[in-house]
Scaffold this active site. Structure first.
Site, PDB file in Angstrom:
ATOM      1  N   GLN A  81      47.575  15.251  76.204  1.00 53.76           N
ATOM      2  CA  GLN A  81      47.198  15.973  75.003  1.00 53.76           C
ATOM      3  C   GLN A  81      45.690  15.849  74.765  1.00 53.76           C
ATOM      4  OE1 GLN A  81      50.266  15.655  71.870  1.00 53.76           O
ATOM      5  NE2 GLN A  81      51.428  14.364  73.269  1.00 53.76           N
ATOM      6  N   TYR A  82      45.254  15.664  73.511  1.00 50.83           N
ATOM      7  CA  TYR A  82      43.820  15.571  73.236  1.00 50.83           C
ATOM      8  C   TYR A  82      43.312  14.159  73.491  1.00 50.83           C
ATOM      9  CZ  TYR A  82      43.454  20.157  71.031  1.00 50.83           C
ATOM     10  OH  TYR A  82      43.439  21.503  70.798  1.00 50.83           O
ATOM     11  N   THR A  83      42.111  14.089  74.044  1.00 52.37           N
ATOM     12  CA  THR A  83      41.457  12.800  74.167  1.00 52.37           C
ATOM     13  C   THR A  83      39.957  12.986  73.950  1.00 52.37           C
ATOM     14  OG1 THR A  83      41.313  10.773  75.498  1.00 52.37           O
ATOM     15  CG2 THR A  83      40.976  12.851  76.652  1.00 52.37           C
ATOM     16  N   CYS A 189      45.979  11.635  72.036  1.00 50.80           N
ATOM     17  CA  CYS A 189      47.226  11.738  72.802  1.00 50.80           C
ATOM     18  C   CYS A 189      48.427  12.039  71.920  1.00 50.80           C
ATOM     19  CB  CYS A 189      47.457  10.473  73.620  1.00 50.80           C
ATOM     20  SG  CYS A 189      46.161  10.192  74.852  1.00 50.80           S
TER      21      CYS A 189
END
Length: 231
Positions: A81-83, A189
């Site tokens: 996901q986003y990091t 995440c």
């Protein structure tokens, strides 16, 4: 700036001493993966740092990007996901031939996790894996218990890879001394109920050189040199 050259355990190691723009790094990896597949270049581990930025993996939820205007946001080809990436965080891009290492993706990811855990152990830090939570976590005995009377756990390393014809790219990030507040622009995440930490935040005066040496020391035990295929 192109990486410095070096070899270790039949895998090429490269270390960039200046911040590497994300798009430049991805383009370099794309080219190197093609060379590995063609048999014209060896496997490589690339150690670097990025300027502050957010990346969205293939499972990213747009709602987890809390502050989209804070730093550049890149769509990454890796899983997850986003990091956040930024100065003080060691990014380890892992371009290895998983095909000749057993063609077992689960085992490969487990080896990446164990590599991080054994590297942290070099500094007496206990890294742990949690079911349903990607990455490597540490228990914070130095913090008060959570509202549910459990020990606080913070994330210290992220893992996200992609395979192309059994060659891996993207990889790992370990928080040495990044600006932890920069993580507040995303839900790292996709996990909102846990925090983020770093080696320096844990009270360890470790340099990037110290971390790199530990990564090299622990590499062979987790990624032994594979047997060459017989023609």
């Amino acid at each position: 700036m192109m990486p410095q050259e070096g070899t270790f355990l039949n895998v090429e190691w490269k270390t960039s001493t200046e911040l590497v723009p994300y798009a430049q790094a991805v383009a370099w990896m794309e080219g190197r993966v093609a060379q590995i597949l063609a048999g014209t270049a060896p496997e490589v581990i690339w150690l670097l740092e990025h300027p502050p930025l957010y990346t969205a993996g293939t499972s990213a939820d747009a709602n987890d990007l809390i502050d989209p205007d804070r730093f550049p946001v890149f769509q990454a080809q890796r899983g997850g996901q986003y990091t956040y990436h930024g100065p003080g965080q060691r990014v380890i891009y892992v371009l290895l031939d998983v095909g000749k290492r057993g063609r077992d993706v689960r085992k490969f990811v487990k080896n990446l996790e164990n590599w991080v855990i054994s590297t942290l152990a070099e500094f007496n830090v206990v890294g742990e894996i949690r079911q349903g939570r990607v990455g490597v976590w540490v228990q914070r005995q130095d913090k008060p218990l959570s509202a549910s009377d459990t020990i606080i756990e913070d994330k210290i390393a992220a893992i996200g890879i992609r395979l192309r014809k059994w060659v891996s790219f993207h990889g790992i990030s370990i928080n040495l001394e990044p600006e932890l507040e920069h993580f507040s622009g995303i839900v790292p995440c996709g996990i909102a109920e846990h925090g983020v930490t770093s080696l320096v935040d844990l009270g360890l005066p470790i340099t990037m050189g110290d971390l790199d040496l530990a990564l090299k020391r622990c590499f062979e035990q987790n990624f032994p040199n594979p047997q060459r295929s017989k023609i």
